[in-house]
Design an enzyme around this catalytic site. Structure first.
Site, PDB file in Angstrom:
ATOM      1  N   GLN A   1      -4.761  -1.305   9.704  1.00 28.57           N
ATOM      2  CA  GLN A   1      -4.710  -2.658   9.158  1.00 28.57           C
ATOM      3  C   GLN A   1      -5.285  -3.645  10.168  1.00 28.57           C
ATOM      4  O   GLN A   1      -4.938  -3.598  11.360  1.00 28.57           O
ATOM      5  CB  GLN A   1      -3.248  -3.019   8.807  1.00 28.57           C
ATOM      6  CG  GLN A   1      -3.088  -4.328   8.081  1.00 28.57           C
ATOM      7  CD  GLN A   1      -3.615  -4.299   6.646  1.00 28.57           C
ATOM      8  OE1 GLN A   1      -3.705  -3.244   6.019  1.00 28.57           O
ATOM      9  NE2 GLN A   1      -3.958  -5.454   6.119  1.00 28.57           N
TER      10      GLN A   1
ATOM     11  N   LYS B   1       0.836  -1.210   0.000  1.00 28.57           N
ATOM     12  CA  LYS B   1       0.000   0.000   0.000  1.00 28.57           C
ATOM     13  C   LYS B   1       0.866   1.253   0.000  1.00 28.57           C
ATOM     14  O   LYS B   1       0.627   2.187  -0.779  1.00 28.57           O
ATOM     15  CB  LYS B   1      -0.945  -0.010   1.211  1.00 28.57           C
ATOM     16  CG  LYS B   1      -2.059  -1.046   1.101  1.00 28.57           C
ATOM     17  CD  LYS B   1      -2.825  -1.271   2.406  1.00 28.57           C
ATOM     18  CE  LYS B   1      -3.839  -2.403   2.231  1.00 28.57           C
ATOM     19  NZ  LYS B   1      -4.567  -2.762   3.449  1.00 28.57           N
TER      20      LYS B   1
ATOM     21  N   ASP C   1     -10.985   3.153   4.181  1.00 28.74           N
ATOM     22  CA  ASP C   1     -11.335   1.731   4.118  1.00 28.74           C
ATOM     23  C   ASP C   1     -12.847   1.537   3.989  1.00 28.74           C
ATOM     24  O   ASP C   1     -13.305   0.444   3.651  1.00 28.74           O
ATOM     25  CB  ASP C   1     -10.886   1.022   5.408  1.00 28.74           C
ATOM     26  CG  ASP C   1      -9.656   0.163   5.210  1.00 28.74           C
ATOM     27  OD1 ASP C   1      -9.491  -0.392   4.110  1.00 28.74           O
ATOM     28  OD2 ASP C   1      -8.868   0.047   6.162  1.00 28.74           O
TER      29      ASP C   1
HETATM   30  N1  GUN Z   1      -6.935  -6.604   6.221  1.00 30.44           N
HETATM   31  C1  GUN Z   1      -7.271  -7.357   5.158  1.00 30.44           C
HETATM   32  N2  GUN Z   1      -7.850  -6.580   4.206  1.00 30.44           N
HETATM   33  C2  GUN Z   1      -7.879  -5.331   4.696  1.00 30.44           C
HETATM   34  C3  GUN Z   1      -8.360  -4.089   4.183  1.00 30.44           C
HETATM   35  O1  GUN Z   1      -8.890  -3.969   3.085  1.00 30.44           O
HETATM   36  N3  GUN Z   1      -8.191  -3.020   5.006  1.00 30.44           N
HETATM   37  C4  GUN Z   1      -7.630  -3.112   6.232  1.00 30.44           C
HETATM   38  N4  GUN Z   1      -7.536  -2.010   6.969  1.00 30.44           N
HETATM   39  N5  GUN Z   1      -7.181  -4.244   6.735  1.00 30.44           N
HETATM   40  C5  GUN Z   1      -7.307  -5.340   5.963  1.00 30.44           C
END
Ligand code: GUN
Length: 289
Positions: A103, A59, A126
């Site tokens: 996350q 990311k 998100d």
């Molecule tokens: N963990 C797995 N997928 C995601 C996501 O799309 N966003 C976040 N914040 N954590 C994750």
């Protein structure tokens, strides 16, 4: 039939390229309609989940590539909930930061809901905050969760008319399954949400024109369940015994029957990251108004 591959890497690159002029416009001074700075994304990683560390690196790398401001906050597993909430408060108040991503999974002992609810809905790139969940279901979304948003982009790239199609979503998580149902309904599909208590999963899948698998169990969806000509989107990322990655769908068998199918890796994963970038640019654009 042999399925065509839905290339998530190529689709993600297209989404990212389309963001570049919008980011350039944001860099312009306020008098010229910009915000005088790049969009800013903060990614918070708590604990030492190895897969999460990989995702977070991907990311921040994409944000860097697009010339966005990115800040990674890495915290030990011993971080208390109060400490994490205070960090989120600081990021909520930070004028350089447009988007905040916490996350998940979070270490045990931290209340995930309380933490995710603390992210200001305007910075919730998100799309996990209940305000944004509600807005999505009311069809007036601000931030759509990145993975299901990426799935929609992939479905659109097939060029197939989606209205009236029977779709099944397997898995009812807040991150993927539930928002996916809302989005497919908005594409005028007839949607079934299947889950661990579904009695005849093979039968449900066998009737579907569109299959979205998001369960997190290696090759749980068998290739011979797939209706000939169906579109198969595999959200699963599972480790095989030999360490390689595999999806929730038996790829080889499904590819013989489907019209389109996503690979794992290289399907949905890159799209999730691209949609996060798109949400962050959108957050910055909204900060302007
Ligand atoms: N963990 C797995 N997928 C995601 C996501 O799309 N966003 C976040 N914040 N954590 C994750």
């Amino acid at each position: 039939m042999s399925a065509r591959i839905l290339d998530g890497k190529a689709a993600a690159a297209d989404v990212a390229e389309a963001l570049r002029p919008r980011i350039a416009a944001l860099l312009a001074p306020e008098a010229s309609g910009g915000i005088g700075r790049p969009p800013g994304l903060a990614v918070v990683l708590v604990g030492d989940d190895r897969a999460s560390a990989v995702y977070v690196r991907l990311k921040t790398r994409r944000a860097e590539d697009l010339g966005m401001l990115h800040r990674q906050v890495t915290l030990p597993a011993s971080t208390t909930e109060a400490e994490l909430l205070a960090i989120i408060d600081d990021l909520n108040a930070d004028p350089q930061i447009d988007g905040i991503l916490i996350q998940v999974p979070l270490p045990r002992g931290i209340d995930k809901d309380r933490v995710l609810d603390r992210v200001h809905p305007r910075k919730d790139v998100d799309g996990f905050h209940p305000v944004n969940t509600g807005r999505l279901w009311q069809r007036r979304p601000t931030f759509i969760p990145c993975t299901p948003a990426g799935v929609v982009e992939l479905l659109k790239r097939t060029g197939v008319a989606l209205g009236g199609k029977d779709a099944v979503v397997i898995g009812r998580s807040n991150i993927v399954g539930k928002p996916m149902v809302a989005l497919l309904e908005q594409l005028d599909c007839t949607v079934t949400l299947a889950h661990s208590r579904t009695v005849d999963l093979a039968g449900v899948v066998g009737r579907a024109d569109i299959v979205i698998a998001a369960v997190g169990v290696l090759e749980m969806v068998k290739g011979d369940w797939i209706k000939p000509g169906a579109i198969v989107i595999d959200v699963g990322v599972n480790k095989r015994d030999d360490g390689r990655l595999g999806g929730d769908v038996e790829f080889n068998g499904a590819a013989k029957r489907a019209s389109w199918i996503t690979p794992v890796p290289g399907g949905v994963g890159p799209m999730t990251i691209a949609m996060l970038m798109a949400n962050t640019v959108r957050a910055a654009e909204q900060a302007r108004t």
